[in-house]
Design a protein around this motif. Structure first.
Motif, PDB file in Angstrom:
ATOM      1  N   MET A  90       0.834  -1.215   0.000  1.00  0.00           N
ATOM      2  CA  MET A  90       0.000   0.000   0.000  1.00  0.00           C
ATOM      3  C   MET A  90       0.864   1.259   0.000  1.00  0.00           C
ATOM      4  O   MET A  90       0.522   2.258  -0.625  1.00  0.00           O
ATOM      5  N   HIS A  91       1.983   1.182   0.686  1.00  0.00           N
ATOM      6  CA  HIS A  91       2.899   2.325   0.718  1.00  0.00           C
ATOM      7  C   HIS A  91       3.368   2.632  -0.712  1.00  0.00           C
ATOM      8  O   HIS A  91       3.373   3.788  -1.149  1.00  0.00           O
ATOM      9  N   ILE A  92       3.731   1.575  -1.424  1.00  0.00           N
ATOM     10  CA  ILE A  92       4.232   1.751  -2.797  1.00  0.00           C
ATOM     11  C   ILE A  92       3.119   2.267  -3.722  1.00  0.00           C
ATOM     12  O   ILE A  92       3.316   3.198  -4.495  1.00  0.00           O
ATOM     13  N   TYR A  93       1.924   1.666  -3.621  1.00  0.00           N
ATOM     14  CA  TYR A  93       0.805   2.130  -4.461  1.00  0.00           C
ATOM     15  C   TYR A  93       0.486   3.594  -4.177  1.00  0.00           C
ATOM     16  O   TYR A  93       0.282   4.397  -5.086  1.00  0.00           O
ATOM     17  N   SER A  94       0.420   3.923  -2.891  1.00  0.00           N
ATOM     18  CA  SER A  94       0.058   5.281  -2.500  1.00  0.00           C
ATOM     19  C   SER A  94       1.083   6.274  -3.054  1.00  0.00           C
ATOM     20  O   SER A  94       0.736   7.345  -3.572  1.00  0.00           O
ATOM     21  N   THR A 103      -5.518   9.501  -5.331  1.00  0.00           N
ATOM     22  CA  THR A 103      -5.588   8.990  -3.966  1.00  0.00           C
ATOM     23  C   THR A 103      -6.110   7.560  -3.999  1.00  0.00           C
ATOM     24  O   THR A 103      -6.978   7.231  -4.808  1.00  0.00           O
ATOM     25  N   VAL A 104      -5.564   6.720  -3.115  1.00  0.00           N
ATOM     26  CA  VAL A 104      -6.046   5.341  -3.037  1.00  0.00           C
ATOM     27  C   VAL A 104      -6.708   5.090  -1.690  1.00  0.00           C
ATOM     28  O   VAL A 104      -6.459   5.809  -0.718  1.00  0.00           O
ATOM     29  N   GLU A 128     -18.978   2.824  -3.496  1.00  0.00           N
ATOM     30  CA  GLU A 128     -19.664   3.875  -4.265  1.00  0.00           C
ATOM     31  C   GLU A 128     -19.071   5.243  -3.972  1.00  0.00           C
ATOM     32  O   GLU A 128     -18.800   6.028  -4.868  1.00  0.00           O
ATOM     33  N   LEU A 129     -18.877   5.507  -2.674  1.00  0.00           N
ATOM     34  CA  LEU A 129     -18.371   6.822  -2.290  1.00  0.00           C
ATOM     35  C   LEU A 129     -16.938   7.036  -2.786  1.00  0.00           C
ATOM     36  O   LEU A 129     -16.612   8.096  -3.322  1.00  0.00           O
ATOM     37  N   LEU A 130     -16.105   6.005  -2.620  1.00  0.00           N
ATOM     38  CA  LEU A 130     -14.710   6.124  -3.083  1.00  0.00           C
ATOM     39  C   LEU A 130     -14.690   6.403  -4.587  1.00  0.00           C
ATOM     40  O   LEU A 130     -14.010   7.325  -5.053  1.00  0.00           O
ATOM     41  N   LEU A 131     -15.464   5.625  -5.346  1.00  0.00           N
ATOM     42  CA  LEU A 131     -15.446   5.765  -6.806  1.00  0.00           C
ATOM     43  C   LEU A 131     -16.005   7.119  -7.240  1.00  0.00           C
ATOM     44  O   LEU A 131     -15.479   7.765  -8.140  1.00  0.00           O
ATOM     45  N   GLN A 132     -17.079   7.529  -6.543  1.00  0.00           N
ATOM     46  CA  GLN A 132     -17.679   8.840  -6.829  1.00  0.00           C
ATOM     47  C   GLN A 132     -16.659   9.964  -6.688  1.00  0.00           C
ATOM     48  O   GLN A 132     -16.662  10.934  -7.437  1.00  0.00           O
ATOM     49  N   ILE A 135     -11.478   8.228  -6.204  1.00  0.00           N
ATOM     50  CA  ILE A 135     -10.425   7.533  -5.449  1.00  0.00           C
ATOM     51  C   ILE A 135     -10.328   6.088  -5.958  1.00  0.00           C
ATOM     52  O   ILE A 135     -11.343   5.498  -6.350  1.00  0.00           O
ATOM     53  N   ILE A 136      -9.125   5.561  -5.970  1.00  0.00           N
ATOM     54  CA  ILE A 136      -8.929   4.197  -6.483  1.00  0.00           C
ATOM     55  C   ILE A 136      -8.917   3.208  -5.311  1.00  0.00           C
ATOM     56  O   ILE A 136      -7.956   3.188  -4.527  1.00  0.00           O
ATOM     57  N   PRO A 137      -9.997   2.396  -5.175  1.00  0.00           N
ATOM     58  CA  PRO A 137      -9.977   1.392  -4.106  1.00  0.00           C
ATOM     59  C   PRO A 137      -8.974   0.289  -4.456  1.00  0.00           C
ATOM     60  O   PRO A 137      -8.950  -0.180  -5.587  1.00  0.00           O
ATOM     61  N   ILE A 138      -8.137  -0.065  -3.499  1.00  0.00           N
ATOM     62  CA  ILE A 138      -7.201  -1.174  -3.701  1.00  0.00           C
ATOM     63  C   ILE A 138      -7.617  -2.290  -2.734  1.00  0.00           C
ATOM     64  O   ILE A 138      -7.631  -2.107  -1.516  1.00  0.00           O
ATOM     65  N   VAL A 139      -8.018  -3.410  -3.327  1.00  0.00           N
ATOM     66  CA  VAL A 139      -8.685  -4.472  -2.569  1.00  0.00           C
ATOM     67  C   VAL A 139      -7.770  -5.690  -2.416  1.00  0.00           C
ATOM     68  O   VAL A 139      -7.082  -6.079  -3.349  1.00  0.00           O
ATOM     69  N   ASN A 140      -7.805  -6.284  -1.252  1.00  0.00           N
ATOM     70  CA  ASN A 140      -7.174  -7.584  -1.037  1.00  0.00           C
ATOM     71  C   ASN A 140      -8.015  -8.321  -0.015  1.00  0.00           C
ATOM     72  O   ASN A 140      -8.867  -7.721   0.656  1.00  0.00           O
TER      73      ASN A 140
END
Ligand code: ADP
Ligand code: VHF
Length: 269
Positions: A90-94, A103-104, A128-132, A135-140
């Motif tokens: 996450m540090h690297i993605y951010s 922003t992720v 929904e809120l993140l996408l609106q 913001i890019i949700p990063i899921v695991n």
């Protein structure tokens, strides 16, 4: 060609990257690849589309960080490695997405998301809120929690399945699974040099399932069988899926331009 046109118009996109795409064979993190991946995804968001990234690699990055020679088989060790690696990932993605002013948000899920209606609603509204907000949700998968509860609640199993679940949850138009192979072949190309790439699959038959072999890299978990199961889940729910090679992340733009790369699993109407 009709389906590839549909893909061109896809607005809500889920991209899944496997461990083999994010790390070198020696287990160390492939920064060049991740940098390219984030650049491509940031640009897709700039074009007005919504992107969710399902990223494996927590265990793999943990292995690299602790400089272990191989992947442990012990569940507790894998949990600990995931806890270490997820942070680093996450540090690297951010950092990389931040360079492109994006922003992720980290979304760690457990099986509750499909079993408990209330939790499902909460997760959906967060997405929904993140996408609106662009913001890019990063899921695991929340590896610490889900493996911990192994005796009661089975874990998702793999992130291919998780990416299909997320695609259905957020009603995505397209799921792109990136792997270390150009697409789905009529047999495992790592074992059969004459294997042929299948460009489009409209029906996942038993014959297709029989072509799917096991895991290719030492750090991955799923292999092709889990990608076929994900394709079934996504297409049954009306989501198109493309399986392609993540070696060159610009392939995501090619897919979204309607180019015939990888294997397209067409959605059931
Ligand atoms: N029919 C098939 N077509 C393509 N790849 C296959 C097939 N059967 C087995 N495989 C193997 O599946 C591997 C991809 O799965 P995996 O190693 O789990 O990757 P990832 O880490 O990207 O999830 C390929 O490298 C290949 O060796
Ligand atoms: N949650 C685990 C996922 C493992 C997994 O499914 O790996 P892969 O087969 O590379 O997609 C991790 O982040 O290491």
């Amino acid at each position: 060609m009709g389906f590839r046109k549909e893909i061109k118009d896809a607005n809500r996109i889920v991209v899944k990257v496997g461990t083999s795409t994010l790390t070198y064979a020696n287990g160390q993190i492939n920064l060049g690849r991740i940098e390219k991946l984030t650049r491509v995804l940031a640009d897709i968001v700039n074009s007005g589309k919504e992107v969710t990234l399902v990223s494996s690699g927590a265990v793999g990055v943990g292995i690299g960080k602790l400089k272990l020679k191989e992947k442990p088989t012990n569940i507790r060790e894998k949990q600990a490695l995931a806890a270490i690696g997820q942070c680093e990932l996450m540090h690297i993605y951010s950092k990389f997405f931040g360079e492109y002013s994006h922003t992720v948000g980290q979304v760690l899920l457990t099986r509750d998301v499909i079993e408990d209606e209330h939790i499902k609603q909460n997760v959906c509204s967060t997405f929904e809120l993140l996408l609106q907000k662009g913001i890019i949700p990063i899921v695991n998968e929340n590896d610490t929690v889900s493996i911990d509860e192994l005796e009661n609640i089975a874990k998702f199993g793999d992130n291919d399945n998780l990416s299909a679940i997320v695609s259905v949850l957020i009603d995505a138009d397209l799921l792109i699974i990136l792997s270390d192979i150009d697409g789905f072949y009529d047999s495992n190309p790592k074992e059969n040099p004459n294997a042929k790439l299948i460009k489009q699959i409209d029906e996942i038959t038993e014959e297709i399932e029989a072509c799917a072999g096991g895991v290719g890299s030492s750090l991955g978990t799923g292999g092709m069988a889990t990608k076929i199961a994900a394709a079934r889940k996504a297409t049954d729910a009306g989501v198109n899926m493309v399986l392609a090679n993540g070696e060159e992340p610009s392939i995501i733009s090619d897919i979204l331009s309607g180019e015939e790369v990888g294997t397209l699993f067409t959605a059931k109407k």
